[in-house]
Design a protein around this motif. Structure first.
Motif, short mmCIF file in Angstrom:
data_model
loop_
_atom_site.label_atom_id
_atom_site.label_comp_id
_atom_site.label_asym_id
_atom_site.label_seq_id
_atom_site.Cartn_x
_atom_site.Cartn_y
_atom_site.Cartn_z
N LEU A 104 0.81 -1.21 0.00
CA LEU A 104 0.00 0.00 0.00
C LEU A 104 0.84 1.26 0.00
O LEU A 104 0.35 2.33 -0.39
N GLY A 105 2.10 1.16 0.42
CA GLY A 105 2.97 2.32 0.45
C GLY A 105 4.19 2.11 -0.42
O GLY A 105 4.49 0.98 -0.84
N PRO A 106 4.94 3.18 -0.71
CA PRO A 106 6.14 3.07 -1.54
C PRO A 106 7.26 2.33 -0.82
O PRO A 106 7.55 2.61 0.34
N PRO A 153 -3.50 -16.56 2.15
CA PRO A 153 -3.23 -15.37 2.95
C PRO A 153 -2.92 -14.17 2.07
O PRO A 153 -2.31 -14.31 1.00
N LEU A 154 -3.34 -12.99 2.52
CA LEU A 154 -3.02 -11.73 1.86
C LEU A 154 -2.18 -10.90 2.82
O LEU A 154 -2.69 -10.43 3.85
N VAL A 155 -0.91 -10.75 2.50
CA VAL A 155 0.02 -10.02 3.36
C VAL A 155 0.08 -8.57 2.89
O VAL A 155 0.26 -8.31 1.69
N VAL A 156 -0.07 -7.64 3.82
CA VAL A 156 -0.21 -6.23 3.47
C VAL A 156 0.88 -5.40 4.13
O VAL A 156 1.08 -5.47 5.35
N HIS A 157 1.61 -4.65 3.28
CA HIS A 157 2.48 -3.58 3.77
C HIS A 157 1.56 -2.39 4.01
O HIS A 157 1.13 -1.71 3.07
N ALA A 158 1.26 -2.13 5.28
CA ALA A 158 0.20 -1.19 5.63
C ALA A 158 0.77 0.20 5.93
O ALA A 158 0.95 0.60 7.08
N GLU A 159 1.05 0.94 4.88
CA GLU A 159 1.34 2.36 4.95
C GLU A 159 0.63 3.01 3.76
O GLU A 159 0.73 2.49 2.63
N ASP A 160 -0.05 4.12 3.99
CA ASP A 160 -0.83 4.74 2.93
C ASP A 160 0.06 5.61 2.03
O ASP A 160 0.73 6.54 2.50
#
Length: 472
Positions: free
Chosen positions: A164-166, A192-199
């Motif tokens: 989700l973030g650069p 599973p869905l692994v998320v880099h959680a930064e907008d």
């Protein structure tokens, strides 16, 4: 294959610690026996159970050592293909083996990113025979590959990764509207869905406001807490609405732990990890070390570190992963925090660092196993093969000397990158042997053969049109 008896050690599982011996037949655990005062009569057991004597079994003396399940690291960047000047699969999995990590799950932001089944197949073919440990491969979710996600799953992706973030590779995610369709499809597929959680929008706005970051406090201002919190909150809501099994990567903020706890209490199918730099370093350390310590999300304040530990102990955070992200020394040498790439190595240092923390009373050996082996294997669909020491599972072990005290030097590291904040640190607890499916791949500091195997995800069809998971 030579069968193996690991004899004389203290066995550690998530359930406890006990003196015991382990018999390995055909790469799997055949028996685990808790020792009383005397050793079991393995000669009679083997002959009675298999019709063959102990002459076919190699005995590995584990006296004075603790035997743990091999670590399952669900978050590594081994840079292969396309960025092999930083790391390749042989060097990265050698580092894993020396660090007691027997399974790695490799991220998809290589060059090219793993966005289609064809690219997945090319990467899989390239890596065959070039790993010292077992491995799974991620597929990426980008702004354009929604039509390819099902075929990626059927090609054998172990999980999906959404940035989700650069970060390295600057892979753009779909917008929040499109992500509703993405999460719904991933829920249907069951991976599973692994998320880099930064907008991204928050970060790009902050970067424009701050300009070039020449010190760590300015860099922190370019990755504000609101970016991680907004992405974490919305991701948890999408998980709850869609039913997708979401895993939040590298949680760095104490407030993010609270959001994840609230989502779990609402019944959202969310799990989460943190990483050693967030557990053992603070912003003050980064100010001292310079851009070599830049990672994404950034290392925060001591209050965040304390709440991450609380999150692990109360079960809000499920596991610890390395986010092993190698870069060369000259790449990290920039004086600009903005220009330096984000990432540190960790495959060889996570276990010794955690063993040192065990000695300091910050966690127990069973908790170490739970957070680095058992929970990772369960969350990523590998519990039928990995993550524990019990009959029927793959014979993946790491034998450690809890009393060994040593100082980490660059020559101890087998990664192409030497970018570790622990260089010069005094550690207590050292890997002696690493075993993958009964093969001793590290023995007293000597590396064996690259016998690692690919681990397909649950949707792999093997060309049959039907899921064909190997080994349960």
């Amino acid at each position: 294959m030579t069968d193996l008896l690991v004899r004389g050690g203290m066995i550690v599982t998530a359930g406890g610690v006990f003196p015991g011996d382990i018999l390995v037949r055909g790469g799997r655990i055949a028996a685990v026996v808790q020792r009383a005062e005397e050793f079991p009569n393995w000669e009679m057991w083997v002959a009675g159970g298999a019709g063959e004597g102990m002459e076919h079994v190699r005995v590995l003396d584990a006296t004075g050592l603790h035997v743990l399940p091999g670590l399952v690291d669900v978050h590594v960047h081994l840079r292969d293909p396309g960025l092999t000047h930083k790391e390749d699969f042989l060097s990265g999995t050698a580092a894993a083996a020396f660090g007691g990590v027997t399974t790695v799950l490799e991220m998809p932001n290589t060059l090219p990113p793993v966005a289609t089944a064809a690219l997945f197949a090319q990467k899989r073919e390239r890596l065959a025979g070039r790993s010292y440990v077992d491995y799974g491969l991620y597929g990426v979710i980008d702004e354009a590959n929604f039509p390819h996600l099902r075929e990626l799953a059927e090609a054998g992706a172990i999980a999906f990764k959404l940035f989700l973030g650069p970060t390295t590779g600057d892979i753009r995610a779909p917008g929040w509207g499109r992500l509703q369709d993405v999460f719904a499809l991933v829920a249907e597929l069951g991976l599973p869905l692994v998320v880099h959680a930064e907008d991204r929008d928050v970060i790009e706005y902050a970067q424009a406001q701050v300009g070039e970051a020449r010190d760590y406090r300015a860099f922190l201002a370019t990755r504000p807490p609101f970016g991680e919190l907004a992405a974490t909150q919305t991701t948890c809501l999408l998980a709850q609405v869609s039913g997708a099994r979401v895993h939040i990567a590298h949680v760095s903020l104490g407030d993010a732990v609270d959001l994840i706890r609230e989502a779990k209490e609402r019944g959202a199918p969310v799990t989460a990890e943190t990483c050693p730099p967030y557990l053992f370093m603070t912003a003050e350390d980064c100010e001292r070390l310079g851009p070599a310590s830049k990672i994404l999300p950034p290392i925060r304040e001591r209050k965040d570190q304390e709440r991450l530990w609380e999150g692990l102990h109360d079960g809000t955070l499920d596991l610890i992963a390395t986010d092993h992200a190698p870069h060369l020394t000259e790449e990290k040498a920039s004086k600009s925090w903005s220009a330096a790439p984000g990432g540190m190595i960790g495959l060889e240092t996570m276990l010794p660092q955690l063993l040192t923390a065990v000695g300091e009373g910050r966690l127990t050996l069973p908790q170490l196993v739970e957070w680095t082996s058992t929970r990772p294997a369960t969350i990523f669909g590998l519990a039928g093969r990995k993550g524990d020491i019990r009959p029927g599972l793959d014979a993946d072990f790491v034998l450690v000397d809890l009393d060994a005290e040593w100082t980490l030097q660059p020559e101890h590291l087998h990664s192409k990158s030497k970018n570790s904040p622990l260089l010069g640190a005094r550690l207590r607890g050292k890997v002696v042997h690493t075993i993958v499916r009964g093969h001793v791949v590290v023995e007293n500091g000597k590396l064996g053969e690259p016998i690692g195997q690919w681990l397909p995800g649950a949707c792999w069809t093997a060309g049959t049109g039907q899921p064909a998971r190997i080994g349960g």
